[in-house]
Write a protein that holds these residues in place. Structure first.
Motif, PDB file in Angstrom:
ATOM      1  N   PRO A 121      16.970  15.957  64.006  1.00 48.70           N
ATOM      2  CA  PRO A 121      17.041  16.659  62.713  1.00 48.70           C
ATOM      3  C   PRO A 121      16.817  18.170  62.746  1.00 48.70           C
ATOM      4  O   PRO A 121      16.750  18.789  61.689  1.00 48.70           O
ATOM      5  CB  PRO A 121      15.930  15.989  61.911  1.00 48.70           C
ATOM      6  N   ASP A 122      16.667  18.755  63.927  1.00 52.97           N
ATOM      7  CA  ASP A 122      16.634  20.212  64.024  1.00 52.97           C
ATOM      8  C   ASP A 122      17.936  20.762  63.417  1.00 52.97           C
ATOM      9  O   ASP A 122      19.021  20.259  63.721  1.00 52.97           O
ATOM     10  CB  ASP A 122      16.537  20.586  65.509  1.00 52.97           C
ATOM     11  N   PRO A 123      17.867  21.782  62.572  1.00 57.01           N
ATOM     12  CA  PRO A 123      19.090  22.317  61.952  1.00 57.01           C
ATOM     13  C   PRO A 123      19.964  23.129  62.899  1.00 57.01           C
ATOM     14  O   PRO A 123      21.090  23.499  62.536  1.00 57.01           O
ATOM     15  CB  PRO A 123      18.554  23.202  60.822  1.00 57.01           C
ATOM     16  N   THR A 124      19.470  23.401  64.125  1.00 56.86           N
ATOM     17  CA  THR A 124      20.212  24.258  65.055  1.00 56.86           C
ATOM     18  C   THR A 124      21.669  23.833  65.253  1.00 56.86           C
ATOM     19  O   THR A 124      22.564  24.696  65.272  1.00 56.86           O
ATOM     20  CB  THR A 124      19.493  24.327  66.414  1.00 56.86           C
ATOM     21  N   PRO A 125      21.975  22.533  65.422  1.00 58.88           N
ATOM     22  CA  PRO A 125      23.388  22.166  65.593  1.00 58.88           C
ATOM     23  C   PRO A 125      24.279  22.653  64.453  1.00 58.88           C
ATOM     24  O   PRO A 125      25.368  23.195  64.694  1.00 58.88           O
ATOM     25  CB  PRO A 125      23.341  20.634  65.658  1.00 58.88           C
ATOM     26  N   TYR A 126      23.820  22.505  63.219  1.00 60.67           N
ATOM     27  CA  TYR A 126      24.642  22.927  62.085  1.00 60.67           C
ATOM     28  C   TYR A 126      24.640  24.439  61.893  1.00 60.67           C
ATOM     29  O   TYR A 126      25.648  25.020  61.474  1.00 60.67           O
ATOM     30  CB  TYR A 126      24.206  22.197  60.815  1.00 60.67           C
ATOM     31  N   LEU A 127      23.545  25.083  62.225  1.00 63.70           N
ATOM     32  CA  LEU A 127      23.527  26.544  62.151  1.00 63.70           C
ATOM     33  C   LEU A 127      24.438  27.142  63.221  1.00 63.70           C
ATOM     34  O   LEU A 127      25.109  28.159  62.986  1.00 63.70           O
ATOM     35  CB  LEU A 127      22.092  27.050  62.319  1.00 63.70           C
ATOM     36  N   PHE A 129      36.970  22.993  65.600  1.00 68.86           N
ATOM     37  CA  PHE A 129      36.240  22.892  66.865  1.00 68.86           C
ATOM     38  C   PHE A 129      35.378  21.639  66.833  1.00 68.86           C
ATOM     39  O   PHE A 129      35.165  21.036  65.768  1.00 68.86           O
ATOM     40  CB  PHE A 129      35.377  24.133  67.125  1.00 68.86           C
ATOM     41  N   ILE A 130      34.881  21.264  68.002  1.00 67.21           N
ATOM     42  CA  ILE A 130      34.026  20.090  68.145  1.00 67.21           C
ATOM     43  C   ILE A 130      32.815  20.499  68.982  1.00 67.21           C
ATOM     44  O   ILE A 130      32.962  20.877  70.151  1.00 67.21           O
ATOM     45  CB  ILE A 130      34.781  18.931  68.826  1.00 67.21           C
ATOM     46  N   LEU A 131      31.640  20.473  68.370  1.00 67.03           N
ATOM     47  CA  LEU A 131      30.405  20.809  69.070  1.00 67.03           C
ATOM     48  C   LEU A 131      29.687  19.529  69.489  1.00 67.03           C
ATOM     49  O   LEU A 131      29.574  18.583  68.701  1.00 67.03           O
ATOM     50  CB  LEU A 131      29.470  21.626  68.177  1.00 67.03           C
ATOM     51  N   CYS A 132      29.184  19.519  70.723  1.00 68.09           N
ATOM     52  CA  CYS A 132      28.429  18.382  71.246  1.00 68.09           C
ATOM     53  C   CYS A 132      27.092  18.882  71.790  1.00 68.09           C
ATOM     54  O   CYS A 132      26.802  20.075  71.729  1.00 68.09           O
ATOM     55  CB  CYS A 132      29.235  17.677  72.333  1.00 68.09           C
ATOM     56  N   LYS A 133      26.286  17.979  72.332  1.00 64.26           N
ATOM     57  CA  LYS A 133      24.923  18.339  72.720  1.00 64.26           C
ATOM     58  C   LYS A 133      24.880  19.460  73.747  1.00 64.26           C
ATOM     59  O   LYS A 133      23.901  20.203  73.821  1.00 64.26           O
ATOM     60  CB  LYS A 133      24.172  17.115  73.245  1.00 64.26           C
ATOM     61  N   GLU A 134      25.955  19.605  74.538  1.00 66.10           N
ATOM     62  CA  GLU A 134      25.991  20.663  75.542  1.00 66.10           C
ATOM     63  C   GLU A 134      26.157  22.053  74.927  1.00 66.10           C
ATOM     64  O   GLU A 134      25.972  23.062  75.610  1.00 66.10           O
ATOM     65  CB  GLU A 134      27.150  20.419  76.519  1.00 66.10           C
ATOM     66  N   ASP A 135      26.500  22.112  73.641  1.00 59.03           N
ATOM     67  CA  ASP A 135      26.866  23.386  73.012  1.00 59.03           C
ATOM     68  C   ASP A 135      25.730  24.070  72.266  1.00 59.03           C
ATOM     69  O   ASP A 135      25.935  25.154  71.706  1.00 59.03           O
ATOM     70  CB  ASP A 135      28.032  23.158  72.043  1.00 59.03           C
ATOM     71  N   ALA A 138      18.400  20.902  56.140  1.00 63.22           N
ATOM     72  CA  ALA A 138      17.556  21.990  56.634  1.00 63.22           C
ATOM     73  C   ALA A 138      18.368  23.249  56.924  1.00 63.22           C
ATOM     74  O   ALA A 138      17.832  24.361  56.904  1.00 63.22           O
ATOM     75  CB  ALA A 138      16.813  21.547  57.895  1.00 63.22           C
ATOM     76  N   ALA A 139      19.668  23.075  57.181  1.00 64.66           N
ATOM     77  CA  ALA A 139      20.556  24.220  57.409  1.00 64.66           C
ATOM     78  C   ALA A 139      21.061  24.815  56.098  1.00 64.66           C
ATOM     79  O   ALA A 139      21.838  25.773  56.107  1.00 64.66           O
ATOM     80  CB  ALA A 139      21.739  23.800  58.279  1.00 64.66           C
ATOM     81  N   GLY A 140      20.644  24.238  54.973  1.00 63.79           N
ATOM     82  CA  GLY A 140      21.021  24.765  53.665  1.00 63.79           C
ATOM     83  C   GLY A 140      22.349  24.275  53.145  1.00 63.79           C
ATOM     84  O   GLY A 140      22.919  24.869  52.221  1.00 63.79           O
ATOM     85  N   MET A 141      22.857  23.172  53.717  1.00 64.48           N
ATOM     86  CA  MET A 141      24.169  22.655  53.337  1.00 64.48           C
ATOM     87  C   MET A 141      24.036  21.438  52.430  1.00 64.48           C
ATOM     88  O   MET A 141      23.003  20.759  52.431  1.00 64.48           O
ATOM     89  CB  MET A 141      24.957  22.280  54.597  1.00 64.48           C
ATOM     90  N   LEU A 142      25.082  21.153  51.657  1.00 59.68           N
ATOM     91  CA  LEU A 142      25.135  19.909  50.908  1.00 59.68           C
ATOM     92  C   LEU A 142      25.335  18.754  51.883  1.00 59.68           C
ATOM     93  O   LEU A 142      25.981  18.915  52.926  1.00 59.68           O
ATOM     94  CB  LEU A 142      26.285  19.932  49.902  1.00 59.68           C
TER      95      LEU A 142
END
Length: 231
Positions: free
Chosen positions: A150-156, A138-144, A190-194
């Motif tokens: 740097p907010d971790p929300t996109p990766y979470l 999938f591909i997530l963009c700002k609309e999603d 911040a999302a806990g990922m490498l």
């Protein structure tokens, strides 16, 4: 310190798009420069290059309206720059080493996805022009999602979507984020990922949140081969 045992457990890869997968900084600049000059008789000074790159289309429209005399409806302006961007998308180049990375992760059965701060129309135009969209779950963009790196929300948000698609619980420690922007590296951390910081310029500041850092193609491929693409 990161231990080899954890590196061998990378099961998912989340990519940024602009200037990580594809070199788009100049293309984003050119769309604004050409539309402003040809449609509004405004010459965009090169001192704004970094600012244009760091903002999305809506943010650029906002400051241009207040500071350099752009007098246009927001959606009309966005439609114009998106049309120019898409019409010239074949000029965009992959970053060196991206073919190698995408193919090797795919061949090892490691699911990949894109998590971008960019608007969907411009992100998809570049990825489709280079035929990269087929590599991703999938591909997530700002609309999603709400928030912006740097907010971790996109990766979470991406983590939850991958869990839904794969019908399994995913430990963030088993995920790798690849980013050109220190803000994106911060978000992944911040999302806990490498995190792997693929610097856009050799003299770009290195993110303090990066687990790995590379600029040159061979350095990038060497890190992937040594740490993640085990036989």
């Amino acid at each position: 310190m990161i231990f080899m045992e954890s590196l061998m457990n990378i099961k998912y890869v989340f990519w940024d798009s602009d200037n990580t997968l594809v070199n788009t900084a100049l293309h984003h600049w050119n769309k604004h420069f050409n539309i402003l000059q040809n449609d509004y008789d405004i010459v965009l000074d090169e001192i704004y290059k970094t600012r244009v790159y760091e903002n999305n289309g809506g943010q650029n429209w906002e400051w241009m309206s207040h500071e350099i005399g752009l007098n246009e409806d927001k959606q009309v302006y966005l439609d114009k720059i998106d049309h120019w961007y898409s019409a010239n998308a074949t000029e965009i180049q992959l970053r060196p080493g991206i073919d190698f990375a995408l193919r090797n992760f795919r061949d090892r059965g490691i699911p990949q996805a894109v998590v971008s701060n960019g608007r969907r129309r411009s992100v998809m135009a570049a990825l489709k022009a280079k035929k990269l969209d087929e590599y991703f779950e999938f591909i997530l963009c700002k609309e999603d999602y709400d928030g912006r790196k740097p907010d971790p929300t996109p990766y979470l948000t991406a983590l939850k979507k991958m869990e839904t698609i794969k019908k399994t619980s995913i430990d963030s420690k088993n995920c790798l984020v690849i980013e050109d922007d220190p803000l994106g590296v911060h978000a992944g951390n911040a999302a806990g990922m490498l995190t792997l910081h693929r610097k856009l310029h050799e003299n770009q500041s290195t993110s303090s949140h990066a687990d790995f850092v590379a600029y040159e193609e061979e350095e990038f491929k060497a890190i992937l081969t040594r740490e993640f693409l085990h036989p």
